[in-house]
Design an enzyme around this catalytic site. Sequence first.
Site, PDB file in Angstrom:
ATOM      1  N   LYS A 116     -15.911  33.615 -58.351  1.00 39.76           N
ATOM      2  CA  LYS A 116     -16.696  32.728 -57.465  1.00 39.76           C
ATOM      3  C   LYS A 116     -16.105  32.743 -55.890  1.00 39.76           C
ATOM      4  CE  LYS A 116     -19.671  30.956 -60.293  1.00 39.76           C
ATOM      5  NZ  LYS A 116     -21.018  31.180 -60.184  1.00 39.76           N
ATOM      6  N   ASP A 147     -19.800  36.291 -56.481  1.00 45.71           N
ATOM      7  CA  ASP A 147     -20.946  35.362 -56.635  1.00 45.71           C
ATOM      8  C   ASP A 147     -20.708  34.131 -55.463  1.00 45.71           C
ATOM      9  OD1 ASP A 147     -22.830  33.743 -57.212  1.00 45.71           O
ATOM     10  OD2 ASP A 147     -22.432  33.174 -59.057  1.00 45.71           O
ATOM     11  N   GLU A 173     -23.471  38.675 -55.599  1.00 45.58           N
ATOM     12  CA  GLU A 173     -24.319  38.065 -55.956  1.00 45.58           C
ATOM     13  C   GLU A 173     -24.829  36.806 -55.167  1.00 45.58           C
ATOM     14  OE1 GLU A 173     -25.051  35.049 -59.944  1.00 45.58           O
ATOM     15  OE2 GLU A 173     -23.984  36.999 -60.216  1.00 45.58           O
ATOM     16  N   ASP A 198     -29.739  35.842 -57.633  1.00 46.11           N
ATOM     17  CA  ASP A 198     -30.019  34.821 -58.476  1.00 46.11           C
ATOM     18  C   ASP A 198     -30.780  33.742 -58.268  1.00 46.11           C
ATOM     19  OD1 ASP A 198     -29.270  33.034 -60.656  1.00 46.11           O
ATOM     20  OD2 ASP A 198     -27.241  32.775 -60.098  1.00 46.11           O
ATOM     21  N   LYS A 222     -31.841  34.300 -66.169  1.00 46.40           N
ATOM     22  CA  LYS A 222     -30.888  33.206 -66.951  1.00 46.40           C
ATOM     23  C   LYS A 222     -32.081  32.870 -67.795  1.00 46.40           C
ATOM     24  CE  LYS A 222     -27.172  32.102 -63.834  1.00 46.40           C
ATOM     25  NZ  LYS A 222     -26.646  31.330 -62.854  1.00 46.40           N
TER      26      LYS A 222
END
Length: 337
Positions: A116, A147, A173, A198, A222
């Site tokens: 992250k 991400d 991401e 995403d 997802k």
Amino acid sequence: MRPASRPAASLPELAWLLDTVRVVAIPTRTRFRGVTVREAAIFSGPEGATEFSPFPEYADAEAAAWLAAAIEYGWQPAPEPLRDTVEVNATVPAVGPDRVPEILARFPGCRTVKVKVAERGESLDDDLARVRAVRAHAGSDARIRVDANGGWSLDEARVALDRLAPLDLDYAEQPCATVPELAQLRAELAGAVRIAADESVRRAEDPLAVARAGAADLLIVKAQPLGGIRQALAILAAAGLPAVVSSALDTSVGISMGARLAACLPEPAAAGLGTVALLAGDIVTEPRLPVRGRIPSARATLDPAALERFAAAPERVAWWRARISRCHALLAAQPAG
């Protein structure tokens, strides 16, 4: 946000959902995207346990897609998997570099790591230190993903990825929030760092817009936010791009839904489905924790004692039941998907 379609099978009556629902609240081991306690509504459908866990700030129109996914997984047979297990990546939250070895130890056998970055209150120097610590600890042959959750402006993403690229990234991401920004950044990078989308897929009115714009090299999908396994597979087929299946800090029930989606892909990359390791508990008999870098694609079985242990407070149960009722009404007003 695009309206959710109800599952192709008949929508279960609201009373059935409310009769079976158990609301749980599980602490996280480390603050993750601002979350310190993960709440989820768990149903017991004819096919087994299923999960409804949109984050509290999501509006009902968006959350309804998550309920459609929960109903599909609990009330319809899941597509047949192509494999019994799926490879998963480790996930490193926005922690100091000194904590990286401790975090990675929770993901035994994982050779891909998602880190992250662009967390509120953190600097680019903090991000660099974290990613460097991951590279040093995981080794030169590990795949490292970053991400940003759309947290950088276009200019910030240019600078950040220029400084991070020497660490040999698998991809970045959602470095920027919008599809035009992603498209411009991808064109400028010219393959130096791959771009994954995403939020531009799962929170978009049109989940295929990013593919049409040439704004991403691959898609992060997802199951819950996209309305279920079948809807996610349809989006991927239409997009024609490689995919990585990921989670939204689900319990093992939601993770098993994502694992079934990943197991249906012909050539899946390491999935972001090892995040149960970030929770301080779980509600199934066999938590979906990585073993030799993989998790099973089979359904999870609920642990009644754990459901009691992590039962949410009465006021939170009432909040979730009201939310389920509102989302069910939205699905009932839509044509079958």
